[in-house]
Every structure is written in structure tokens, then in C-alpha cells.
Design a protein around this motif. Structure first.
Motif, mmCIF file in Angstrom:
data_model
loop_
_atom_site.group_PDB
_atom_site.id
_atom_site.type_symbol
_atom_site.label_atom_id
_atom_site.label_comp_id
_atom_site.label_asym_id
_atom_site.label_seq_id
_atom_site.Cartn_x
_atom_site.Cartn_y
_atom_site.Cartn_z
ATOM 1 N N CYS A 48 55.818 31.234 11.475
ATOM 2 C CA CYS A 48 55.322 30.193 12.393
ATOM 3 C C CYS A 48 56.173 28.813 12.161
ATOM 4 O O CYS A 48 56.092 28.957 10.651
ATOM 5 C CB CYS A 48 53.843 29.877 11.760
ATOM 6 S SG CYS A 48 53.265 28.624 11.938
ATOM 7 N N CYS A 51 54.131 26.095 9.974
ATOM 8 C CA CYS A 51 53.486 25.938 8.668
ATOM 9 C C CYS A 51 54.416 27.083 7.301
ATOM 10 O O CYS A 51 54.346 26.855 6.285
ATOM 11 C CB CYS A 51 52.329 26.193 8.604
ATOM 12 S SG CYS A 51 51.111 28.348 8.751
ATOM 13 N N CYS A 97 48.734 30.586 15.312
ATOM 14 C CA CYS A 97 48.253 30.988 13.724
ATOM 15 C C CYS A 97 47.075 30.268 13.098
ATOM 16 O O CYS A 97 46.631 29.206 12.592
ATOM 17 C CB CYS A 97 49.754 29.467 12.794
ATOM 18 S SG CYS A 97 49.862 29.921 11.546
ATOM 19 N N CYS A 100 47.095 27.230 10.118
ATOM 20 C CA CYS A 100 47.291 26.122 10.667
ATOM 21 C C CYS A 100 47.318 25.467 12.149
ATOM 22 O O CYS A 100 47.403 24.739 12.777
ATOM 23 C CB CYS A 100 49.205 25.393 10.158
ATOM 24 S SG CYS A 100 49.934 26.319 11.947
HETATM 25 FE FE FE Z 1 50.768 28.364 10.842
#
Ligand code: FE
Length: 131
Positions: A48, A51, A97, A100
Motif C-alpha cells: 500500500c 501505509c 487497504c 488504512c
Molecule cells: Fe494502506
């Protein structure tokens, strides 16, 4: 939905590029065939971009012809969140995700075997690390 990684809008704006912010926080879509990772064939892991959670592996990446990086399975299903998306007069499955909340792309059922799935993901939502 609450996520492990919680940041204010101002923090996300500071950490992400304008394009990443638009895609990941406002559910935007990069133009087809423009993403940096669409043609990437190197072996490694896709994280990701917001994050750093590991999301996809080169092992499940395939050439879909769609213009966006495509995977027939995620690295770990627990890292991917799904939500019905009724925008643009269609019902699609939005994927984000799970760590996050960053928007990644959409999930379709026209992928190759063994799953028949196509995770259609914006390059801008991913960072790649070669193995
Ligand atoms: Fe993320």
C-alpha cells in the motif's frame, strides 16, 4: 469502518502526492495504461503506497489488457477490504487497504483461473519492492 492507521485529511495531503491523494482518499482512478507499475514484470511485493501494508505479489500479477495492474488474488485476503460501489450507474466491488482505508481499485469476476478474479488496482496506490 475504523482502520488501524488513522490520519487526518491534512496529514494524508502532506504525505501523498496530489495524484495519490485523489486516488487513495477520494476514490479516483488513474487513466488506463499510464500507471508506473502496469507493465512491471519484476518479481517482488506490492505494498500500500499510503501505509506500507503488503497487498499483492508478482506471483499473482497477470496481463489483463485493462490498462491497470491486475492480480488474480491478493497476498492475504485479510489485508484487502471490500465495499459495494454504486457510482457510475454500475454496481462494482470497490477494494481498499484494510489497514488504512486507502482506495486501491475494483474487483471483478473476469480474471483467470484458479480464482477467476481480477483485482484491478491503480498503480498510484501501490509501491513495489523488488525481491
Ligand atoms: Fe494502506
Amino acid at each position: 469502518m475504523t482502520y488501524k492507521v488513522q490520519k487526518t485529511d491534512a496529514e494524508w495531503r502532506q504525505e501523498l502526492t496530489p495524484e495519490q491523494y485523489h486516488i487513495m482518499r477520494e476514490k479516483g482512478t488513474e487513466r488506463a495504461f499510464t500507471g508506473a507499475l502496469y507493465y512491471n514484470k519484476d518479481k517482488g511485493v506490492y505494498f500500500c503506497a499510503a501505509c506500507g501494508a503488503p497487498l499483492f505479489s508478482s506471483e499473482q500479477k497477470y496481463e489483463s489488457g485493462s490498462g491497470w495492474p491486475s492480480f488474480w488474488a491478493p497476498l492475504n485476503e485479510d489485508n484487502i477490504g471490500e465495499q459495494a460501489d454504486r457510482s457510475l450507474f454500475m454496481v462494482r466491488t470497490e477494494v481498499h487497504c484494510a489497514n488504512c482505508g486507502a482506495h486501491l481499485g475494483h474487483l471483478f469476476d473476469d480474471g483467470p483461473q484458479p480464482t477467476g478474479l481480477r483485482y484491478c488496482i491503480n498503480s498510484a496506490s501501490l509501491s513495489f519492492e523488488k525481491s
